[in-house]
Design a protein around this motif. Structure first.
Motif, PDB file in Angstrom:
ATOM      1  N   PHE A 288      14.672   2.065 -41.722  1.00  0.00           N
ATOM      2  CA  PHE A 288      15.722   3.056 -41.411  1.00  0.00           C
ATOM      3  C   PHE A 288      16.652   3.244 -42.783  1.00  0.00           C
ATOM      4  O   PHE A 288      16.740   2.384 -43.564  1.00  0.00           O
ATOM      5  CB  PHE A 288      16.932   2.518 -40.305  1.00  0.00           C
TER       6      PHE A 288
ATOM      7  N   LEU B 299      21.048  -1.941 -35.577  1.00  0.00           N
ATOM      8  CA  LEU B 299      19.823  -2.038 -35.671  1.00  0.00           C
ATOM      9  C   LEU B 299      19.187  -3.138 -36.231  1.00  0.00           C
ATOM     10  O   LEU B 299      17.862  -3.393 -36.144  1.00  0.00           O
ATOM     11  CB  LEU B 299      19.456  -0.721 -36.833  1.00  0.00           C
TER      12      LEU B 299
ATOM     13  N   ARG C 188      16.878  -2.844 -30.027  1.00  0.00           N
ATOM     14  CA  ARG C 188      17.638  -1.660 -30.391  1.00  0.00           C
ATOM     15  C   ARG C 188      16.807  -0.724 -31.079  1.00  0.00           C
ATOM     16  O   ARG C 188      16.566   0.299 -30.789  1.00  0.00           O
ATOM     17  CB  ARG C 188      18.867  -1.979 -31.032  1.00  0.00           C
ATOM     18  N   ARG C 189      16.000  -1.271 -32.046  1.00  0.00           N
ATOM     19  CA  ARG C 189      15.269  -0.568 -33.139  1.00  0.00           C
ATOM     20  C   ARG C 189      13.976  -0.018 -32.327  1.00  0.00           C
ATOM     21  O   ARG C 189      13.409   1.010 -32.146  1.00  0.00           O
ATOM     22  CB  ARG C 189      14.735  -1.566 -34.045  1.00  0.00           C
TER      23      ARG C 189
ATOM     24  N   VAL D 185      15.049   2.966 -30.308  1.00  0.00           N
ATOM     25  CA  VAL D 185      14.841   4.123 -30.895  1.00  0.00           C
ATOM     26  C   VAL D 185      13.265   4.673 -31.159  1.00  0.00           C
ATOM     27  O   VAL D 185      13.264   5.871 -30.969  1.00  0.00           O
ATOM     28  CB  VAL D 185      15.440   3.870 -32.337  1.00  0.00           C
TER      29      VAL D 185
ATOM     30  N   ASP E  73      14.919   8.586 -30.116  1.00  0.00           N
ATOM     31  CA  ASP E  73      16.270   8.996 -30.284  1.00  0.00           C
ATOM     32  C   ASP E  73      17.339   7.931 -30.661  1.00  0.00           C
ATOM     33  O   ASP E  73      16.980   6.382 -30.320  1.00  0.00           O
ATOM     34  CB  ASP E  73      16.810   9.437 -28.464  1.00  0.00           C
ATOM     35  N   ALA E  74      18.317   8.158 -31.342  1.00  0.00           N
ATOM     36  CA  ALA E  74      19.278   6.954 -31.713  1.00  0.00           C
ATOM     37  C   ALA E  74      20.635   7.481 -31.379  1.00  0.00           C
ATOM     38  O   ALA E  74      21.670   7.149 -32.051  1.00  0.00           O
ATOM     39  CB  ALA E  74      19.242   6.915 -33.209  1.00  0.00           C
ATOM     40  N   SER E  75      20.880   8.307 -30.242  1.00  0.00           N
ATOM     41  CA  SER E  75      21.897   8.816 -29.904  1.00  0.00           C
ATOM     42  C   SER E  75      23.002   7.621 -29.635  1.00  0.00           C
ATOM     43  O   SER E  75      24.412   7.266 -29.969  1.00  0.00           O
ATOM     44  CB  SER E  75      21.833   9.608 -28.929  1.00  0.00           C
TER      45      SER E  75
ATOM     46  N   VAL F  37      23.029   4.431 -30.755  1.00  0.00           N
ATOM     47  CA  VAL F  37      23.211   3.632 -31.990  1.00  0.00           C
ATOM     48  C   VAL F  37      24.338   4.574 -32.606  1.00  0.00           C
ATOM     49  O   VAL F  37      25.338   3.824 -33.260  1.00  0.00           O
ATOM     50  CB  VAL F  37      22.225   3.594 -33.067  1.00  0.00           C
TER      51      VAL F  37
ATOM     52  N   LEU G  76      20.964   9.843 -39.953  1.00  0.00           N
ATOM     53  CA  LEU G  76      20.311   8.514 -39.840  1.00  0.00           C
ATOM     54  C   LEU G  76      18.703   9.075 -39.935  1.00  0.00           C
ATOM     55  O   LEU G  76      18.161   9.862 -39.145  1.00  0.00           O
ATOM     56  CB  LEU G  76      20.599   7.980 -38.459  1.00  0.00           C
TER      57      LEU G  76
ATOM     58  N   TRP H 235      14.597   7.792 -39.828  1.00  0.00           N
ATOM     59  CA  TRP H 235      13.869   6.646 -39.947  1.00  0.00           C
ATOM     60  C   TRP H 235      12.275   7.103 -39.955  1.00  0.00           C
ATOM     61  O   TRP H 235      11.971   8.271 -39.498  1.00  0.00           O
ATOM     62  CB  TRP H 235      14.029   5.667 -38.431  1.00  0.00           C
TER      63      TRP H 235
ATOM     64  N   GLN I 271      18.379  12.375 -37.468  1.00  0.00           N
ATOM     65  CA  GLN I 271      19.189  12.735 -36.177  1.00  0.00           C
ATOM     66  C   GLN I 271      20.720  12.512 -36.931  1.00  0.00           C
ATOM     67  O   GLN I 271      21.048  11.843 -37.604  1.00  0.00           O
ATOM     68  CB  GLN I 271      19.465  11.760 -35.107  1.00  0.00           C
TER      69      GLN I 271
END
Length: 580
Positions: free
Chosen positions: A328, A358, A363-364, A367, A372-374, A376, A401, A403, A413
């Protein structure tokens, strides 16, 4: 009798004037004709390229006329519905518009033609205009990348060649981050790219023109130097004959003989090293490699307001990779108002919050699996706002962000509050990744009306501010509940190097005077101009070209730009990468 000589003289003068006046008139007429002849330049009619120049001039005027149109029409409504897809979440081919603010804006046709094999911006109508909040996933079938072949260098389109070019580019794109961690200048930070030859070598010293200023009495005026070695692909440190010496990880790199002021030998730097200048000032070294190009520029534009001093309230930052989340990276712009303190604080807090979130493996993985990292980004904005304690200062915040999935695929995103804008070029089409939160925005007026406190007609400011969403400004938020720090979050886009994808992040000082179409045109023209160049700083040059355009348009606000180039092939001259 006395009158007769006088009359004779008068008559002789009139006769003389009758002769001289026509001569003067003819001379004047000849000079005027000569000036008109030179101004018209009739000889250019016989020039071989006159016709092509005339065509280009008319094309430029058409483009300028088209650029005056607004990026987004406030009264458009979208009736696009969501279409299902059988593919995975990160490999969808359909376009999904899940946000209530998503609008598709039809573009106006513009007769800009292609010239040969050049990459001029195509302004013609392909039924695709600027897309707001559009999700553009990775296409099911990758497009072929056309490479011009010459007699000595060929770039073959296959898996092994892509890997070699990507690896070569990543090795060349090294980012050196220096931070003073002790001594009188503690907290000072500096970064430079290995491809930016205009800023190399990097000088460390006590006085200007040293690039890294370390205000310490034990530090020499020009104490040490850091440069990029393109043969070894390494950063190297050299002592410049300093009085009190230079240490690298507590080992001397200067000439230890007493009384000598000769340069030391180059010593390789590695990430995690600590440079000591004198005895007190220590500088930490972080070295990262970017798999894509980045250009970062900024200018307070002091001369734009009659020479009056204009304080710099923009803060740029980027981190690749994030600590504990190697796949990331975070890129951001904060534009402060009422001072720079809130922007400085937010630029430090936001990366910390994203990194902390992250660092959780679950959590990673979420994603990656949902692409989708909304969650985060939303949580990072909330925590950053909670930790800011600025009552009377605030700032915009726009973050991108990015990745990687480990297979040379990159996803992006964006989230933002305020009016610092991010525009991405996806498969040749401009996609607006952020949302403007000015009081005059139609979406913001609807939001305020929904909470029961609508704005009056013609009202463009609230408590003196033209922004409805920002970080900080705690006092105003206590006084008026219509202010918000809730971010707009875009959907995910797939950044493809083979489609020449790129992204531009800039503060409002840039977008106030430069349209998105003009910005795209500048990028593509600069790419074409740098294609034959052997220099490896094309991203910096493109960023500088964008900044120069804002200057020429006489922007009156601080201007900061981050340019991200995912086109690995164009960012590096093909003559330097020979793959047989």
């Amino acid at each position: 009798m006395a009158m007769q000589p006088f009359m004779a003289v008068v008559l002789d003068g009139i006769a003389t004037n009758d002769v001289v006046s026509p001569i003067i008139l003819l001379i004047t007429l000849f000079i005027l004709l000569l000036i008109i002849f030179i101004a018209c330049k009739p000889w250019r009619l016989f020039a071989p390229n006159f016709r092509s120049q005339t065509i280009k001039a008319s094309t430029s005027s058409d483009v300028q006329e088209d650029e005056q149109q607004p990026l987004v029409s406030q009264d458009l409504e979208s009736n696009i519905t969501e279409r299902p897809s059988d593919e995975g979440p990160c490999h969808q081919t359909d376009v999904h518009l899940g946000s209530p603010h998503n609008h598709r804006v039809p573009s106006t046709p513009s007769p800009l033609p292609h010239h040969g094999d050049s990459h001029m911006l195509d302004m013609s109508d392909h039924s695709e205009g600027v897309v707001i909040g559009q999700t553009l996933k990775r296409p099911a079938g990758e497009q072929k990348y056309d490479v011009t072949e010459d007699s000595s260098h060929k770039l073959k389109k296959n898996g092994s060649s892509r890997l070699l070019v990507s690896k070569y580019s990543e090795d060349q794109r090294s980012i050196l981050n220096l931070e003073v961690i002790s001594g009188p200048s503690c907290g000072a930070h500096y970064f430079v790219q290995s491809t930016n030859k205009s800023k190399l070598p990097l000088t460390l010293g006590r006085v200007s023109p040293s690039n890294v200023l370390v205000v310490d009495s034990e530090v020499s005026g020009k104490h040490a130097m850091i440069n990029w070695n393109p043969n070894k692909l390494k950063w190297e440190l050299v002592d410049l004959g300093s009085l009190n010496g230079t240490l690298l990880n507590s080992r001397a790199v200067h000439r230890v003989q007493t009384g000598t002021r000769h340069w030391g030998d180059p010593v390789e730097l590695n990430s995690g090293d600590v440079i000591t200048l004198g005895t007190a000032s220590k500088i930490s070294v972080q070295i990262n490699k970017l798999p894509f190009g980045i250009g970062v520029v900024s200018d307070p534009m002091c001369a734009r307001r009659g020479g009056k001093k204009l304080p710099m309230e923009d803060v740029l930052y980027y981190h690749w990779p994030l600590s504990g989340a190697d796949q990331f990276g975070l890129f951001g712009i904060c534009d402060g108002h009422g001072g720079v303190a809130a922007a400085s604080s937010a630029s430090k807090l936001m990366p910390e919050m994203v990194t902390r979130i992250l660092s959780d493996t679950l959590r990673r993985e979420k994603v990656f699996s949902h692409c989708d990292a909304s969650d985060v980004l939303r949580e990072a904005f909330s925590q950053t706002e909670a930790h800011l304690d600025h009552l009377y200062e605030g700032c915009t915040a726009t973050v991108l962000l990015i990745w990687a999935d480990g297979q040379d695929n990159y996803f992006a995103q964006c989230a933002n509050v305020g009016d610092s804008t991010c525009i991405a070029n996806i498969e040749g089409k401009p996609v607006k990744m952020s949302e403007d939160h000015r009081i005059s925005s139609g979406n913001e007026r609807l939001r305020m009306a929904a909470v029961g406190e609508p704005l009056k007609d013609g009202e463009t400011r609230l408590c003196g501010l033209n922004l409805a969403r920002m970080l900080g400004d705690k006092f105003l938020k206590q006084q008026d509940g219509r202010f918000s720090s809730e971010p707009y979050i875009s959907q995910v886009v797939y950044m493809n190097s083979e489609n020449h994808d790129f992204a531009i992040m800039a503060s409002d000082g840039f977008w106030d005077v430069v349209s998105s179409k003009k910005a795209m045109q500048i990028v593509r023209q600069e790419r074409e101009r740098n294609a034959a160049s052997s220099e490896h700083d094309s991203t910096e040059r493109i960023a500088e070209a964008l900044l120069s355009e804002a200057r020429s348009q006489r922007t009156k606000d601080n201007t900061s730009i981050i340019f991200l180039d995912f086109d690995v092939y164009n960012s590096y001259n093909r003559d330097d990468v020979c793959i047989e």
